[in-house]
Structures are given as structure tokens and as C-alpha cells.
Design an enzyme around this catalytic site. Structure first.
Site, PDB file in Angstrom:
ATOM      1  CE  LYS A   1      -0.186  -4.486 -14.966  1.00  0.00           C
ATOM      2  NZ  LYS A   1      -1.524  -4.052 -15.109  1.00  0.00           N
TER       3      LYS A   1
ATOM      4  CD1 TRP B   1       2.694   5.325  -2.549  1.00  0.00           C
ATOM      5  CD2 TRP B   1       1.466   7.193  -2.444  1.00  0.00           C
ATOM      6  NE1 TRP B   1       2.647   5.890  -3.809  1.00  0.00           N
ATOM      7  CE2 TRP B   1       1.908   7.036  -3.774  1.00  0.00           C
ATOM      8  CE3 TRP B   1       0.671   8.306  -2.140  1.00  0.00           C
ATOM      9  CZ2 TRP B   1       1.588   7.928  -4.791  1.00  0.00           C
ATOM     10  CZ3 TRP B   1       0.349   9.205  -3.148  1.00  0.00           C
ATOM     11  CH2 TRP B   1       0.812   9.007  -4.463  1.00  0.00           C
TER      12      TRP B   1
ATOM     13  CE  LYS C   1      -2.987  -5.248  -6.304  1.00  0.00           C
ATOM     14  NZ  LYS C   1      -2.667  -5.595  -7.675  1.00  0.00           N
TER      15      LYS C   1
ATOM     16  NE  ARG D   1      -3.438   0.033   2.635  1.00  0.00           N
ATOM     17  CZ  ARG D   1      -4.675   0.036   2.117  1.00  0.00           C
ATOM     18  NH1 ARG D   1      -5.171  -1.070   1.594  1.00  0.00           N
ATOM     19  NH2 ARG D   1      -5.394   1.133   2.092  1.00  0.00           N
TER      20      ARG D   1
ATOM     21  CD  GLU E   1      -3.656  -4.228 -17.888  1.00  0.00           C
ATOM     22  OE1 GLU E   1      -3.054  -4.885 -17.021  1.00  0.00           O
ATOM     23  OE2 GLU E   1      -4.030  -3.049 -17.703  1.00  0.00           O
TER      24      GLU E   1
ATOM     25  CD  GLU F   1       0.976  -0.964 -13.127  1.00  0.00           C
ATOM     26  OE1 GLU F   1       0.395  -1.821 -13.814  1.00  0.00           O
ATOM     27  OE2 GLU F   1       0.801  -0.823 -11.919  1.00  0.00           O
TER      28      GLU F   1
ATOM     29  CG  ASN G   1      -4.746   4.987   4.407  1.00  0.00           C
ATOM     30  OD1 ASN G   1      -4.201   5.684   3.556  1.00  0.00           O
ATOM     31  ND2 ASN G   1      -5.605   4.028   4.109  1.00  0.00           N
ATOM     32  N   GLY G   2      -4.711   8.528   4.670  1.00  0.00           N
ATOM     33  CA  GLY G   2      -5.646   9.486   4.062  1.00  0.00           C
ATOM     34  C   GLY G   2      -4.990  10.846   3.949  1.00  0.00           C
TER      35      GLY G   2
ATOM     36  CG  HIS H   1      -4.880   9.455 -37.810  1.00  0.00           C
ATOM     37  ND1 HIS H   1      -5.308  10.024 -38.993  1.00  0.00           N
ATOM     38  CD2 HIS H   1      -5.435   8.217 -37.752  1.00  0.00           C
ATOM     39  CE1 HIS H   1      -6.113   9.173 -39.625  1.00  0.00           C
ATOM     40  NE2 HIS H   1      -6.201   8.071 -38.899  1.00  0.00           N
TER      41      HIS H   1
END
Ligand code: AGP
Length: 586
Positions: free
Chosen positions: A468, A72, A581, A28, A464, A471, A98-99, A487
């Protein structure tokens, strides 16, 4: 997006249990970590560090109560001072948070005027000093925490630790927090995965609820501070499923689990899939919403529903849906996709949809999460805990559900089942024979850019796949609709630029092949992913044609490519820089 943890009980190993809890929550946020533990000699032991926990350990002193935090960073750089826990001026109160306390600057300047001294740049430290200030005129800590709640704005979860009383007060508004009940002990954590090694008996706090934990046990207060019965629920998954086992990384473990998970969905979820199809059939418009990887699953869903069920299903990025939901009606169906079930951009969007009385269907991997509890109808992915920050198995599980729901709507479930089983066999092959992808990664690791192209549902796969690779390898990978190439994008192609083309043998085949020639003409290194080889490809990766389900093996190839690129570059594929995450702050 931080991870917070607390322990109170009869065990003398509070220190190591808190550290183990933080390790389980580290996905997290991993900028810094810290603990505050009351030693059995009565003193308060605080230790804080920058970076990941890794193999760190705490001095083994006997203790039976304490809190911990893995960060984080949102406000204040990555420093020891900004690491949690934070204390008040007297060190009689320690908090983990947390927040985001949105009004922290005003509160801080008021508290400074009242003589408080701050040691950090964080928004969180304000909480410790505010409790200290409120406690001066109010001795009932339940009332103090109620006042605290009315003073701070924003989405927050807080554990306030009073070492002298040996008590915790936990408040929640928006950010997730869970309480766990063991044999003469209690656990508090940001999510259940850190509690499950100890007990399956958990309670997910609702917004504006408060929990008091002390030697006398647990008390739950509703928003009016009236005591409630704590309705513990039993979690279904095991602690083992949240461990790496023999795998070097969670990302590789979770990639390797996909065949089993998808087979389980095919074999066991028909009833749930039918219910979801009926909800879509009876709705006045269905809107798929998700963030990041979940948003790309939603985009793929719009193609699958159109092609298979001849049904238009709308899609919006979760963080944007708040600005385009005004049209929702009572019988509109919002279909929210979220692995964690806690992504704040999704939670606030579905709150808006519920204000419009729209129906809410969710597809999540987290029983008991905020999204799970807010929904009118839930689909669970049953993919087991996903610990690597880069989502892999939750993505293919989401695609499998959307694919089978589309076939259920079309009355062709068995055809869907057949093709999906074929795709599952294909990914087993790819995972077993991953050496070719490993060597491709070795060739590509020094490139600054990688482009991934596809048409139709393969365009969603390209987006997607680029995420991956971005990241975990930090290479600037971009996914494009192959038709968009001329284009503008083609200006980025230089000699040797790697270009991956998803080119299944469907109605997009010829047009995508033209794109392969166009980039080849500008010197690109063309990597063709298809069931049919062609001389335009410099590198060919064969994938059997599984109809519309071919998107699944195609993305698994990109998952493995991302994983091996990270290893080639000496990076930690499980905990990429700057990411977490579950995104629980705006
Ligand atoms: C995906 O690999 C990322 N971790 C991220 O984009 C993620 O998909 C996004 O934050 C949404 O998370 P959710 O599915 O838990 O809502």
C-alpha cells in the site's frame, strides 16, 4: 489494461458521453486518451492527448456515434501518435484496443510490403491496417473481423468503427468487454462501471464472440459467426456507488466504507460462507491463488485456516501457479481471489486448473467478470466498485470472508463473528481519529525506505501494508517476517530508519518485541502497532486486541499511512504512476 468505450444511439451528445465513459475507465490506464467521433456533418473527428483526462472537454458538436480509449502503454512510448484511436490509411476505419497483438511485428512488415503507412509504434495500429487489407477482398465485415481474429495472436478486445456505415464490430479474446443496452442506444466498455450511469442491462462477451452494432441494432455472433440471442443481465450496484461523493479521493472513500462493508458481510453472507466451507471440507486439498494484494490476502488465509480451523490450505502467487499446478486432481479445489475478476495471471492459472478438472471457487468483487463466469462456485465481496488503483476495501472484505470461513470450518462461527465485529469497531475508531497517522506521515515522507515487520498472520499484514505504501507514495517500503530480520534485512537499518512492527498480544508478542529492540539498537525509529505499549517504541499506535482479526485494523492503519504519505508528497493517491487497476495483459 487500457479502457475502451463506444457509443451508438439517438443522443446527439456522443462526445461528452464517450469522455465521461473514459473518465470512469481511467483507472485502467492513464498514459494518454483519445476519441474518434462521427460528427453529424459526416466528418470524422479525432482528438488524442498524452496524460490524464482531468478537466478536459471536447468541442460540443452534435454527434451520435463514436469510440474512445484511455491507455496503459505496453508497446510504444507515451506519445500522441501512440495514443488511440488508430486509423487505417484511408481513415475509413478507426479502432481502439485493449490487450497485446503478440505477432504485430510480422503483420506490420507484411502490411508495409503491401504499401500501408504506419503513424505509430504501437501493436494496436496493425489492427486498423489489417482490417483495411482484408476488406479489399471481402466486403462482409463480419467475415473480415472473423479473419482478423484468426490473424492476430494474444489476448485482445477491439472496437472497430466504420464511420461511413455508422457501425461497430467488437471482438474479444481474453480481455474483458461489456455491451450495455439503453433506450434506443448501445454502449460498449471494458467494464460495466462505465455503462452503469446509463443502463443496468449488460451483456459480458465470451471469448471469440463478436458483436455488430449499427442503426439496425445489435447482433451477437458465436465463434462460428452464427447469430445468437443476446442474454442481457441486470447489474446490482448503482452508479452512485461508483462516484467519489464528498471525498477528496476514491482511496479515502473506499477506506472509509470498510466498516459498513464488513458489517454487511458478517450479517448477510453466512449461507455463502457455509457453502464455501463445505467445498473446502470436501476437497482433496485447497489452493488459494491471487496476485498483488489478493496474494497477500491468500497468504493471510493460510495462517487463519491453520490457526482457527487446524487445516492446511496451500497458497500460490497467481502468476506462478501456472508453473506448479501439475499435482492438481479432479477433486482438488482452487480458491481464486481477485477484486476485478479479470487479472490475466489468475485467468490463465484457473484455465490450467480447469484443464486438470479441478474445482474452482472464486472470491471476487465483480459480478459477470471472466473469473466469475469461469467458476464452479462464486462468492461476491459486495464491496461496491473499487476505483482507486490501490486496493483497500476489497482486501479487508477478502480477509473477512477467509476469517469467517475458517471459523465456520472450526464450528466457531459466533466467536469469529464476535472478534470480527470488534475489529470493525476498531477500524471505525482508526478512521475517525486518523490525525495521528496524518502527522506520522508528515514525519516519514522524506525517508527513502520504510520497513514493516510481523510474525505469523502479521507477517502477511506487513507485506500488504508495504505494498500500500509503495503503490501510492513511491517510498521503498518492504514487509518482512520479523524472524528474518537477523538473516540479512537488518543490514538495511540505519539511524532514523522507520520500522513499523505489528505486534498483537498473541503467541508472536515477545519475539516481535525482541525484533523491536534489535532494530532500535541500530538506530531505527520504532513504530509499535499493538494493544500494549512498550518503552522500546518511539511511536506507539494503539490497536485493540481482536484475536486473529487484528490483521484488519493493522492494515487499515497502513492504508491511511500510504494515503497521507501520497498527499504529503503531492501525489495522486488514486492513480499512481505506472499502475492500472486491472492487470489484463501478461
Ligand atoms: C493492489 O493495490 C494492486 N492494485 C494490485 O496489486 C492488485 O491487487 C492486483 O493487480 C490484483 O488485482 P485483482 O484483485 O483485481 O485480481
Amino acid at each position: 489494461m487500457c479502457g475502451i468505450f463506444g457509443y451508438i444511439g439517438t443522443s446527439k451528445r456522443a462526445g461528452s458521453m464517450i469522455l465521461e465513459g473514459l473518465k470512469m475507465l481511467e483507472y485502467r490506464g492513464y498514459d494518454s486518451w483519445g476519441v474518434a467521433i462521427k460528427k453529424d456533418d459526416g466528418s470524422l473527428y479525432i482528438e488524442k492527448h498524452i496524460g490524464k483526462i482531468g478537466t478536459a472537454s471536447l468541442p460540443s458538436f452534435p454527434a451520435h456515434i463514436g469510440i474512445g480509449h484511455t491507455r496503459w502503454a505496453t508497446h510504444g512510448g507515451v506519445t500522441n501518435e501512440n495514443a488511440h484511436p488508430h486509423t487505417d490509411c484511408t481513415k475509413k476505419i478507426a479502432i481502439v484496443h485493449n490487450g497485446i497483438v503478440e505477432n504485430f511485428e510480422d503483420l506490420k512488415s507484411d502490411l508495409k510490403k503491401k504499401g500501408h503507412t504506419f503513424k505509430s509504434e504501437t501493436d494496436s495500429e496493425v489492427i486498423a491496417h489489417l482490417i483495411e487489407e482484408l476488406n479489399k477482398s471481402e466486403s462482409d465485415l463480419v467475415k473480415v473481423m472473423q479473419k482478423l481474429r484468426s490473424h492476430i495472436t494474444g489476448l485482445n478486445a477491439v472496437i472497430a468503427f466504420f464511420p461511413e456505415d455508422e457501425s461497430f464490430y467488437i471482438i474479444k479474446n481474453g480481455s474483458p468487454i461489456v455491451a450495455g443496452k439503453g433506450e434506443k442506444e448501445y454502449f460498449i466498455a471494458s467494464d460495466a462501471s462505465a455503462i452503469i450511469p446509463h443502463t443496468k442491462q449488460v451483456y459480458f462477451l465470451e471469448d471469440n464472440e463478436m458483436i455488430e452494432l449499427s442503426k439496425d441494432g445489435i447482433r451477437l455472433f458465436n465463434k462460428k459467426a452464427i447469430v445468437q440471442k443476446v442474454a442481457f443481465t441486470t447489474l446490482e450496484y448503482t452508479a452512485k456507488s461508483a462516484e467519489k461523493g464528498t471525498f477528496a479521493h476514491f482511496m479515502l472513500k473506499e477506506i472509509s466504507e470498510q466498516p459498513t462493508i464488513l458489517r454487511n458481510i458478517i450479517d448477510s453472507q453466512k449461507t455463502e460462507i457455509k457453502k464455501a466451507a463445505d467445498k473446502i471440507k470436501n476437497a482433496y486439498g485447497t489452493y488459494l491463488i491471487g496476485c498483488g494484494t489478493a496474494s497477500y490476502a491468500c497468504l493471510a488465509g493460510t495462517y487463519l485456516f491453520s490457526k482457527i480451523a487446524l487445516r492446511h490450505i496451500n497458497f500460490a502467487i497467481g502468476s506462478e501457479f501456472s508453473y506448479l499446478h501439475d499435482f492438481l486432481k479432479e477433486n482438488s479445489l482452487v480458491f481464486a481471489l481477485s477484486q476485478s475478476g479479470e487479472t490475466i495471471d489468475i485467468i490463465s492459472s484457473v484455465k490450467k486448473a480447469k484443464e486438470k478438472k479441478a474445482q474452482l471457487l472464486s472470491l471476487t468483487n465483480s459480478q459477470g467478470s471472466s473469473l466469475y463466469r469461469m467458476s464452479d462456485h462464486n462468492l461476491l465481496l459486495h464491496a461496491g466498485p473499487e476505483k482507486a488503483v490501490a486496493s483497500t476495501k476489497a482486501y479487508t472484505a477478502k480477509i473477512s470472508f477467509l476469517y469467517l470461513i475458517a471459523h465456520q470450518l472450526a464450528g466457531t462461527f459466533e466467536k469469529g463473528r464476535f472478534n470480527l465485529l470488534k475489529a470493525v469497531d476498531e477500524i471505525s475508531q482508526i478512521i475517525q481519529n486518523k490525525t495521528s497517522i496524518k502527522s506520522l506521515a508528515a514525519k516519514m515522507k522524506d525517508h527513502k525506505s520504510i520497513f514493516i515487520l510481523g510474525r505469523g498472520v502479521s507477517y502477511a499484514a506487513a507485506l500488504e501494508s508495504a505494498l500500500k505504501i509503495k503503490e501510492v507514495s513511491y517510498i521503498h517500503a518492504e514487509g518482512f517476517a520479523a524472524g528474518e530480520l537477523k538473516h540479512g534485512v537488518i543490514a538495511l537499518i540505519e539511524k532514523g530508519t522507520p520500522v513499523i512492527l505489528f505486534n498483537p498480544e498473541d503467541e508472536t508478542y515477545e519475539d516481535t518485541l525482541s525484533a523491536a529492540h534489535e532494530v532500535r539498537a541500530r538506530g531505527a525509529h520504532v513504530i509499535g502497532v499493538s494493544s500494549k505499549n512498550d518503552k522500546v517504541y518511539d511511536t506507539f499506535i494503539e490497536v485493540a486486541n481482536c484475536g486473529n482479526a487484528t490483521i484488519i485494523p493493522n492494515v487499515v492503519i497502513a492504508q491511511l499511512l500510504g494515503y497521507f504519505l501520497a498527499l504529503e508528497k503531492g501525489l495522486d493517491p488514486d492513480k499512481p504512476r505506472n499502475l492500472a487497476k486491472s492487470v489484463t495483459v501478461k
